[in-house]
Design a protein around this motif. Sequence first.
Motif, PDB file in Angstrom:
ATOM      1  N   VAL A 176     -49.256   8.866 -34.278  1.00 10.95           N
ATOM      2  CA  VAL A 176     -48.123   9.631 -34.813  1.00 10.95           C
ATOM      3  C   VAL A 176     -47.770  10.778 -33.876  1.00 10.95           C
ATOM      4  CG1 VAL A 176     -47.383  11.156 -36.698  1.00 10.95           C
ATOM      5  CG2 VAL A 176     -48.527   8.996 -37.211  1.00 10.95           C
ATOM      6  N   GLY A 177     -48.768  11.501 -33.402  1.00 13.66           N
ATOM      7  CA  GLY A 177     -48.522  12.608 -32.480  1.00 13.66           C
ATOM      8  C   GLY A 177     -47.842  12.143 -31.206  1.00 13.66           C
ATOM      9  N   SER A 178     -48.235  10.983 -30.707  1.00 17.40           N
ATOM     10  CA  SER A 178     -47.596  10.441 -29.501  1.00 17.40           C
ATOM     11  C   SER A 178     -46.147  10.059 -29.780  1.00 17.40           C
ATOM     12  CB  SER A 178     -48.373   9.227 -28.990  1.00 17.40           C
ATOM     13  OG  SER A 178     -49.653   9.621 -28.556  1.00 17.40           O
ATOM     14  N   CYS A 179     -45.891   9.481 -30.949  1.00 14.36           N
ATOM     15  CA  CYS A 179     -44.512   9.127 -31.313  1.00 14.36           C
ATOM     16  C   CYS A 179     -43.640  10.371 -31.426  1.00 14.36           C
ATOM     17  CB  CYS A 179     -44.486   8.363 -32.631  1.00 14.36           C
ATOM     18  SG  CYS A 179     -45.116   6.675 -32.518  1.00 14.36           S
ATOM     19  N   VAL A 180     -44.162  11.409 -32.062  1.00 20.44           N
ATOM     20  CA  VAL A 180     -43.411  12.660 -32.185  1.00 20.44           C
ATOM     21  C   VAL A 180     -43.176  13.259 -30.803  1.00 20.44           C
ATOM     22  CG1 VAL A 180     -43.478  15.022 -33.102  1.00 20.44           C
ATOM     23  CG2 VAL A 180     -44.191  13.103 -34.548  1.00 20.44           C
ATOM     24  N   ALA A 181     -44.194  13.240 -29.962  1.00 23.59           N
ATOM     25  CA  ALA A 181     -44.047  13.766 -28.601  1.00 23.59           C
ATOM     26  C   ALA A 181     -42.970  13.004 -27.829  1.00 23.59           C
ATOM     27  CB  ALA A 181     -45.391  13.710 -27.867  1.00 23.59           C
ATOM     28  N   LEU A 182     -42.941  11.681 -27.976  1.00 20.46           N
ATOM     29  CA  LEU A 182     -41.904  10.890 -27.301  1.00 20.46           C
ATOM     30  C   LEU A 182     -40.509  11.225 -27.839  1.00 20.46           C
ATOM     31  CD1 LEU A 182     -43.662   7.414 -27.027  1.00 20.46           C
ATOM     32  CD2 LEU A 182     -43.084   8.984 -25.147  1.00 20.46           C
ATOM     33  N   ALA A 183     -40.405  11.442 -29.139  1.00 19.73           N
ATOM     34  CA  ALA A 183     -39.114  11.826 -29.720  1.00 19.73           C
ATOM     35  C   ALA A 183     -38.665  13.186 -29.181  1.00 19.73           C
ATOM     36  CB  ALA A 183     -39.213  11.863 -31.249  1.00 19.73           C
ATOM     37  N   PHE A 184     -39.594  14.121 -29.078  1.00 21.25           N
ATOM     38  CA  PHE A 184     -39.249  15.440 -28.535  1.00 21.25           C
ATOM     39  C   PHE A 184     -38.883  15.350 -27.057  1.00 21.25           C
ATOM     40  CE2 PHE A 184     -41.718  18.258 -31.785  1.00 21.25           C
ATOM     41  CZ  PHE A 184     -40.816  17.900 -32.766  1.00 21.25           C
ATOM     42  N   LEU A 185     -39.565  14.483 -26.331  1.00 13.95           N
ATOM     43  CA  LEU A 185     -39.225  14.273 -24.921  1.00 13.95           C
ATOM     44  C   LEU A 185     -37.804  13.714 -24.805  1.00 13.95           C
ATOM     45  CD1 LEU A 185     -39.959  14.181 -21.921  1.00 13.95           C
ATOM     46  CD2 LEU A 185     -40.992  11.947 -22.343  1.00 13.95           C
ATOM     47  N   ALA A 186     -37.469  12.770 -25.665  1.00 16.65           N
ATOM     48  CA  ALA A 186     -36.110  12.220 -25.668  1.00 16.65           C
ATOM     49  C   ALA A 186     -35.096  13.308 -26.001  1.00 16.65           C
ATOM     50  CB  ALA A 186     -36.011  11.073 -26.673  1.00 16.65           C
ATOM     51  N   ALA A 187     -35.424  14.171 -26.967  1.00 16.89           N
ATOM     52  CA  ALA A 187     -34.526  15.273 -27.324  1.00 16.89           C
ATOM     53  C   ALA A 187     -34.319  16.206 -26.138  1.00 16.89           C
ATOM     54  CB  ALA A 187     -35.076  16.046 -28.525  1.00 16.89           C
ATOM     55  N   ALA A 188     -35.379  16.466 -25.393  1.00 12.87           N
ATOM     56  CA  ALA A 188     -35.268  17.331 -24.211  1.00 12.87           C
ATOM     57  C   ALA A 188     -34.340  16.708 -23.178  1.00 12.87           C
ATOM     58  CB  ALA A 188     -36.644  17.589 -23.602  1.00 12.87           C
ATOM     59  N   LEU A 189     -34.450  15.397 -22.990  1.00 10.39           N
ATOM     60  CA  LEU A 189     -33.603  14.717 -22.009  1.00 10.39           C
ATOM     61  C   LEU A 189     -32.144  14.664 -22.448  1.00 10.39           C
ATOM     62  CD1 LEU A 189     -36.005  11.775 -21.089  1.00 10.39           C
ATOM     63  CD2 LEU A 189     -35.447  13.762 -19.670  1.00 10.39           C
TER      64      LEU A 189
ATOM     65  N   SER B 265     -47.000  19.098 -30.437  1.00 16.04           N
ATOM     66  CA  SER B 265     -47.138  18.080 -31.485  1.00 16.04           C
ATOM     67  C   SER B 265     -48.167  17.022 -31.098  1.00 16.04           C
ATOM     68  CB  SER B 265     -45.791  17.425 -31.787  1.00 16.04           C
ATOM     69  OG  SER B 265     -45.334  16.678 -30.679  1.00 16.04           O
ATOM     70  N   GLY B 266     -48.144  16.600 -29.861  1.00 18.88           N
ATOM     71  CA  GLY B 266     -49.106  15.593 -29.432  1.00 18.88           C
ATOM     72  C   GLY B 266     -50.539  16.057 -29.617  1.00 18.88           C
ATOM     73  N   TYR B 267     -50.819  17.255 -29.171  1.00 20.04           N
ATOM     74  CA  TYR B 267     -52.185  17.766 -29.288  1.00 20.04           C
ATOM     75  C   TYR B 267     -52.535  18.159 -30.718  1.00 20.04           C
ATOM     76  CZ  TYR B 267     -53.008  17.587 -24.303  1.00 20.04           C
ATOM     77  OH  TYR B 267     -53.200  17.142 -23.024  1.00 20.04           O
ATOM     78  N   ALA B 268     -51.586  18.679 -31.483  1.00 13.00           N
ATOM     79  CA  ALA B 268     -51.879  19.117 -32.859  1.00 13.00           C
ATOM     80  C   ALA B 268     -52.341  17.937 -33.714  1.00 13.00           C
ATOM     81  CB  ALA B 268     -50.658  19.786 -33.476  1.00 13.00           C
ATOM     82  N   PHE B 269     -51.594  16.848 -33.686  1.00 16.57           N
ATOM     83  CA  PHE B 269     -51.997  15.681 -34.472  1.00 16.57           C
ATOM     84  C   PHE B 269     -53.358  15.162 -34.014  1.00 16.57           C
ATOM     85  CE2 PHE B 269     -47.523  15.530 -35.635  1.00 16.57           C
ATOM     86  CZ  PHE B 269     -47.560  15.018 -36.928  1.00 16.57           C
ATOM     87  N   ALA B 270     -53.562  15.083 -32.719  1.00 16.05           N
ATOM     88  CA  ALA B 270     -54.830  14.571 -32.187  1.00 16.05           C
ATOM     89  C   ALA B 270     -56.001  15.457 -32.596  1.00 16.05           C
ATOM     90  CB  ALA B 270     -54.744  14.462 -30.667  1.00 16.05           C
ATOM     91  N   TRP B 271     -55.829  16.754 -32.482  1.00 14.99           N
ATOM     92  CA  TRP B 271     -56.932  17.648 -32.783  1.00 14.99           C
ATOM     93  C   TRP B 271     -57.259  17.667 -34.265  1.00 14.99           C
ATOM     94  CZ3 TRP B 271     -55.963  22.394 -29.082  1.00 14.99           C
ATOM     95  CH2 TRP B 271     -56.118  21.963 -27.761  1.00 14.99           C
ATOM     96  N   VAL B 272     -56.269  17.527 -35.134  1.00 14.24           N
ATOM     97  CA  VAL B 272     -56.555  17.398 -36.566  1.00 14.24           C
ATOM     98  C   VAL B 272     -57.415  16.157 -36.786  1.00 14.24           C
ATOM     99  CG1 VAL B 272     -55.527  16.870 -38.821  1.00 14.24           C
ATOM    100  CG2 VAL B 272     -54.554  18.696 -37.409  1.00 14.24           C
ATOM    101  N   GLY B 273     -57.058  15.084 -36.115  1.00 14.90           N
ATOM    102  CA  GLY B 273     -57.857  13.860 -36.239  1.00 14.90           C
ATOM    103  C   GLY B 273     -59.294  14.052 -35.807  1.00 14.90           C
ATOM    104  N   HIS B 274     -59.496  14.768 -34.716  1.00 13.91           N
ATOM    105  CA  HIS B 274     -60.855  14.977 -34.224  1.00 13.91           C
ATOM    106  C   HIS B 274     -61.652  15.929 -35.107  1.00 13.91           C
ATOM    107  CE1 HIS B 274     -60.941  12.637 -30.590  1.00 13.91           C
ATOM    108  NE2 HIS B 274     -59.687  13.001 -30.388  1.00 13.91           N
ATOM    109  N   PHE B 275     -61.066  17.059 -35.463  1.00 14.11           N
ATOM    110  CA  PHE B 275     -61.834  18.072 -36.186  1.00 14.11           C
ATOM    111  C   PHE B 275     -62.080  17.708 -37.646  1.00 14.11           C
ATOM    112  CE2 PHE B 275     -59.991  20.942 -32.797  1.00 14.11           C
ATOM    113  CZ  PHE B 275     -61.174  21.033 -32.092  1.00 14.11           C
ATOM    114  N   PHE B 276     -61.142  16.997 -38.289  1.00 16.42           N
ATOM    115  CA  PHE B 276     -61.273  16.732 -39.724  1.00 16.42           C
ATOM    116  C   PHE B 276     -61.685  15.305 -40.073  1.00 16.42           C
ATOM    117  CE2 PHE B 276     -58.412  20.385 -39.460  1.00 16.42           C
ATOM    118  CZ  PHE B 276     -59.113  21.274 -40.255  1.00 16.42           C
ATOM    119  N   PHE B 277     -61.504  14.366 -39.179  1.00 15.88           N
ATOM    120  CA  PHE B 277     -61.827  12.980 -39.494  1.00 15.88           C
ATOM    121  C   PHE B 277     -62.903  12.403 -38.576  1.00 15.88           C
ATOM    122  CE2 PHE B 277     -57.604  13.753 -41.161  1.00 15.88           C
ATOM    123  CZ  PHE B 277     -57.751  13.309 -42.465  1.00 15.88           C
ATOM    124  N   GLU B 278     -62.767  12.624 -37.292  1.00 17.19           N
ATOM    125  CA  GLU B 278     -63.740  12.097 -36.333  1.00 17.19           C
ATOM    126  C   GLU B 278     -64.969  13.007 -36.242  1.00 17.19           C
ATOM    127  OE1 GLU B 278     -64.800   9.019 -34.505  1.00 17.19           O
ATOM    128  OE2 GLU B 278     -62.622   9.054 -34.416  1.00 17.19           O
TER     129      GLU B 278
END
Length: 101
Positions: free
Chosen positions: A30-43, A57-70
């Motif tokens: 999800v974080g990667s998808c949001v990051a790609l959408a934001f990249l498209a918005a920037a372009l 957004s990319g790092y926030a989603f990933a870090w939530v996954g690591h700290f709370f689930f993984e």
Amino acid sequence: MSQGFSSFREFYPFYLGEHANPTCRRLHFVGSCVALAFLAAALVTFNAWWLLGALISGYAFAWVGHFFFEHNRPATFKHPFYSFAGDWVMFKDMLTGKIRF
């Protein structure tokens, strides 16, 4: 324990082991998808602030996954370049069905 890797090929199995929890992998996706959408918005808008949003957004989603689930520390802290590449290879592997989400 700090591990040294001589190549991305050597690193990627370790990276996948750090993403065994399906919720963590889904949050990365999800974080990667949001990051790609934001990249498209920037372009489209020529507004560089979207790039900051993509990074956060990319790092926030990933870090939530690591700290709370993984329950581990993101590989980014010790292997930032390999980890960034691993995010996108894992994203591709999830898109193609090689890795289940």
